[in-house]
Structures are given as structure tokens and as C-alpha cells.
Scaffold this active site. Structure first.
Site, PDB file in Angstrom:
ATOM      1  N   ALA A 215      16.805  25.889  11.935  1.00 14.14           N
ATOM      2  CA  ALA A 215      18.309  25.871  12.330  1.00 14.14           C
ATOM      3  C   ALA A 215      18.842  26.656  11.023  1.00 14.14           C
ATOM      4  O   ALA A 215      18.333  26.356   9.921  1.00 14.14           O
ATOM      5  CB  ALA A 215      18.804  24.919  12.927  1.00 14.14           C
ATOM      6  N   ASN A 216      20.168  26.995  11.290  1.00 16.26           N
ATOM      7  CA  ASN A 216      21.124  27.306   9.993  1.00 16.26           C
ATOM      8  C   ASN A 216      21.974  26.377   9.861  1.00 16.26           C
ATOM      9  O   ASN A 216      22.354  25.603  10.826  1.00 16.26           O
ATOM     10  CB  ASN A 216      21.849  28.742  10.313  1.00 16.26           C
ATOM     11  N   ARG A 217      22.602  26.064   8.789  1.00 12.12           N
ATOM     12  CA  ARG A 217      23.517  24.958   8.598  1.00 12.12           C
ATOM     13  C   ARG A 217      24.975  25.640   9.156  1.00 12.12           C
ATOM     14  O   ARG A 217      25.550  26.507   8.459  1.00 12.12           O
ATOM     15  CB  ARG A 217      23.979  24.732   6.905  1.00 12.12           C
ATOM     16  N   VAL A 282      23.004  32.159  13.971  1.00 14.57           N
ATOM     17  CA  VAL A 282      21.824  32.297  14.872  1.00 14.57           C
ATOM     18  C   VAL A 282      20.606  32.207  13.983  1.00 14.57           C
ATOM     19  O   VAL A 282      20.620  33.073  12.981  1.00 14.57           O
ATOM     20  CB  VAL A 282      21.890  33.602  15.662  1.00 14.57           C
TER      21      VAL A 282
END
Length: 410
Positions: A215-217, A282
């Protein structure tokens, strides 16, 4: 009275909170009166330490209400009468303490009781020290109040009169508050009335196994704020969001997804749209295969191989559609270096109409924080905005989109 102001003939209840910014409320009264509003004033005990009821009453042209247990007013439940008579309630300045009281439903003074009893729309103009505005408790309170339907204008960046510190926390100027009040009182003037706005927000989670993911932050705050601001301007809003810890805004259709492929499918299902804003962070890649069980260490010291596949490019997929492309496509670019170069390249490569670029380098506090500092990049040039709260960035961006949205095709 100024011609054609939505405030003309309207009853405005102004609740003046404590804090040195209370002095601006006197000019706010004058600006409201200029536009034909009938202004009734409620002052908190703290507000009276900065401006006097006599001064506020002289400008408003009537009695200033200060006490919940006023024998003259409360014989007919005066706080209910004050609340119900108003077409609009303005809280200025809205201190951290007052926002906390509102968010928890406290009504132990006249201002609190009036705000609880009000059926009219409420507009709050925050004013506080930058550290107080950015504190997690204040951010939670603002998110709760926004979900409850309270509108916000500001705060702005600048020097604090009481401390000499600089940052985000200054109350908006009276004319900005008046403009926000006019927009709230005139539904026909809402700039996106009848339009459909699609917004993506938050991260995507790309599962590695049942307990791990890529995931991204991202907190999703900026995308949620954009959805809220678009709805406030009369738009029908579809918010497609990844896993976040924020309640969906009121009046917005929220679609919860987990992965990038799910987000693309939900975004395409939401079309047609007049505007599409891709604010989601995303994940660029996903594991080729998700393990059926938790991947465990085997004691050998070897690291399991993780084969990755590229996720679909949601922004490019929508922006390059031959049929059903939104009239205005807005992308976001979170970069750690060469901000303008990367944003310009992204604009050309992905077919967006504008890229909202921000520097998320370590130490900026942007990623997952309460503030943002953006540059709008178009084929015509760049437009740099100061560091602002994400709600204010959203409000300004929605106004920008309304100004640049082409007329709908027949």
C-alpha cells in the site's frame, strides 16, 4: 444594501467565540449588514474578553445575547427562539475549544445551546494557534463536524497575532466569510449544481497473503475533503475510496474498495461524470499471486521471492477514454523530487487536464497530515498555492474546477 446578495433580508445568527480574532467579527457584522442581512449576535464569555457586547450591539443594531440563564430572554426558551429564527448560523471565530464542544454535543452555555438547537446551516471560521489546528483531536473534531453538515471557511496561513508564530490557523477575512455565507444561502448559485463529480481517495491494499499487503501511505483526507466540497457546491458526488478510517461525507455516495482493480471497476461503473478527480494513492504494483495462507519464515534465512505485476493506471484509463470521458479530468502527483518536471510529464502521459502536484518528501508532513501545499500544472502553466488545510485546498480546487469545467455536451 448591496444588490442581488443572497444575504438580503436573511436572518443571520453570529456566534462570536473567544480568541483575539474576535475583533474581526465586528467588521464581519458590518459586511453582513451591508448586504442586507439582519444580524443577531451571541457572544461567549471568552469573546467578551476581547470585544464588548456594546460594540457588537452597536454595529448589529440590537441586543447582544450572552447568558443562557437570562431571565428576560429565557422565559420563552430564548436559546431555542434564537436558533430557530436564523436562516444561517455563523461561528466566528471558531476556537479549538468550541469545535470540541460542538463535536461532542455540549450545550452548557448559550452559544453551545444555540448551536445544538439550530436547524439552519452552520458556517464555522476556525481561528487558533497552528499547533492546535493540526492537533489530532482538532482534526477528528473537524471531520466529525463536517460529517454532521457543518461547513468551514479557512483557516488561512499567516502570522498569529497573539504569539508571533506563523502557520495555518488565522481566521479568514470577513469578506471571505461573507462569500462563503452567500454561497450557502443561494442554492441556485452553487457552482456545480446538476453536475456529477467522481472522486477517488485513500490507498489501495494489494494482498500478499491474508495478513500482509502492499500500500501507499495515505489517509484519504484530501480526497474526502474534495468530495465534501463538491457536494457543498451542489454536485452529485460518487466517492470511490480504499481502506480508510474516515466516515463518508454526508450527501455523498461512497463506494468502498480494496484493490486498484476494484477501484478502476468502481470508477468506470460510476461514469458518466462531468468531473473526475483522482486523488487516491493507488499502489503501482500488486503481487502476481496472493498466498492462500500466511507466509512464514522457514528458519533458513532465505527471503521468499515476491513476483509483482503492474496495476492498471486508473487516471490514464479514464482520461484516454474515447467514449464517456469526463469533461474535466484531475490527477494528483505526490513526488519526493523534481516536482514540476514529474507533474508535467504525468500531465502529458496520462491525458489529464490538470495535475495537482505536491511534495511529499520526508519532513514535509503532507502525506497523511492535515495540511497540503500544491501546485496546479496545466498545459498553460503552473499555479502555486500556499500551504493550507486540506479542507481549504479542497474548497479552492472545487472552485477552480467550476471555473474550468466545459459546458456539457448536448
Amino acid at each position: 444594501m448591496m444588490e442581488s446578495s443572497p444575504l438580503g433580508g436573511r436572518a443571520v445568527l453570529l456566534v462570536i467565540g473567544g480568541g483575539i480574532a474576535a475583533y474581526k467579527a465586528l467588521d464581519l457584522i458590518r459586511r453582513l449588514k451591508e448586504r442586507g442581512a439582519a444580524v443577531t449576535v451571541v457572544m461567549t464569555a471568552a469573546a467578551q474578553q476581547f470585544v464588548t457586547p456594546l460594540a457588537a450591539g452597536a454595529l448589529a443594531g440590537g441586543r447582544v445575547h450572552t447568558d443562557l440563564f437570562d431571565r428576560e430572554a429565557e422565559h420563552d426558551i430564548g436559546h431555542i427562539r434564537l436558533a430557530r429564527a436564523a436562516d444561517l448560523v455563523i461561528l466566528a471565530p471558531a476556537t479549538a475549544d468550541r469545535l470540541a464542544r460542538m463535536a461532542t454535543g455540549l450545550g452548557d452555555d448559550l452559544a453551545g445551546a444555540v448551536l445544538l438547537a439550530a436547524r439552519a446551516k452552520v458556517l464555522a471560521a476556525p481561528a487558533m494557534n497552528p499547533a492546535m489546528w493540526s492537533h489530532p483531536a482538532t482534526r477528528r473534531n473537524v471531520e466529525q463536524l463536517t460529517a454532521d453538515g457543518v461547513a468551514f471557511v479557512g483557516p488561512e496561513a499567516g502570522e498569529m497575532a497573539e504569539s508571533g508564530e506563523a502557520g495555518l490557523g488565522r481566521m479568514s477575512e470577513p469578506l471571505a466569510i461573507v462569500a462563503a455565507a452567500e454561497a450557502m444561502l443561494e442554492p441556485g448559485a452553487r457552482r456545480l449544481a446538476g453536475r456529477h463529480v467522481l472522486v477517488t481517495a485513500g490507498p489501495t491494499h494489494e494482498p500478499i497473503d491474508p495478513v500482509r499487503y502492499i500500500a501507499n501511505r495515505s489517509s484519504g483526507r484530501q480526497g474526502f475533503a474534495i468530495a465534501t466540497a463538491a457536494a457543498a457546491e451542489g454536485a452529485r458526488v460518487t466517492l470511490v475510496h480504499g481502506p480508510v478510517a474516515i466516515a463518508p461525507p454526508r450527501g455523498v455516495k461512497a463506494v468502498s474498495v480494496e484493490t486498484a482493480r476494484e477501484m478502476l471497476a468502481a470508477a468506470e461503473a460510476a461514469l458518466p461524470a462531468d468531473i473526475a478527480v483522482f486523488a487516491a494513492a493507488v499502489a503501482d504494483w500488486r503481487p502476481v499471486a496472493e498466498a492462500a495462507g500466511k507466509i512464514k519464515k522457514d528458519g533458513s534465512g532465505s527471503v521468499p521471492a515476491l513476483a509483482l505485476a503492474e496495476n492498471p493506471d486508473i487516471l490514464a484509463a479514464i482520461a484516454h477514454r474515447a467514449e464517456g470521458r469526463p469533461g474535466l479530468v484531475v490527477g494528483f502527483a505526490a513526488e519526493t523530487d523534481d516536482l514540476l518536471a514529474h507533474a508535467g510529464a504525468k500531465l502529458a502521459r496520462k491525458g489529464a487536464d490538470v495535475i495537482v502536484a505536491n511534495d511529499v518528501s520526508p519532513g514535509t508532513g503532507i502525506m497523511g497530515g492535515a495540511e497540503n501545499e500544491v501546485v496546479l500544472v496545466t498545459t498553460g502553466g503552473t499555479e502555486r498555492w500556499p500551504r493550507l488545510g486540506k479542507d481549504e485546498v479542497a474548497r479552492r480546487l472545487v472552485h477552480w474546477m467550476a471555473d474550468h469545467l466545459p459546458e456539457p455536451r448536448p
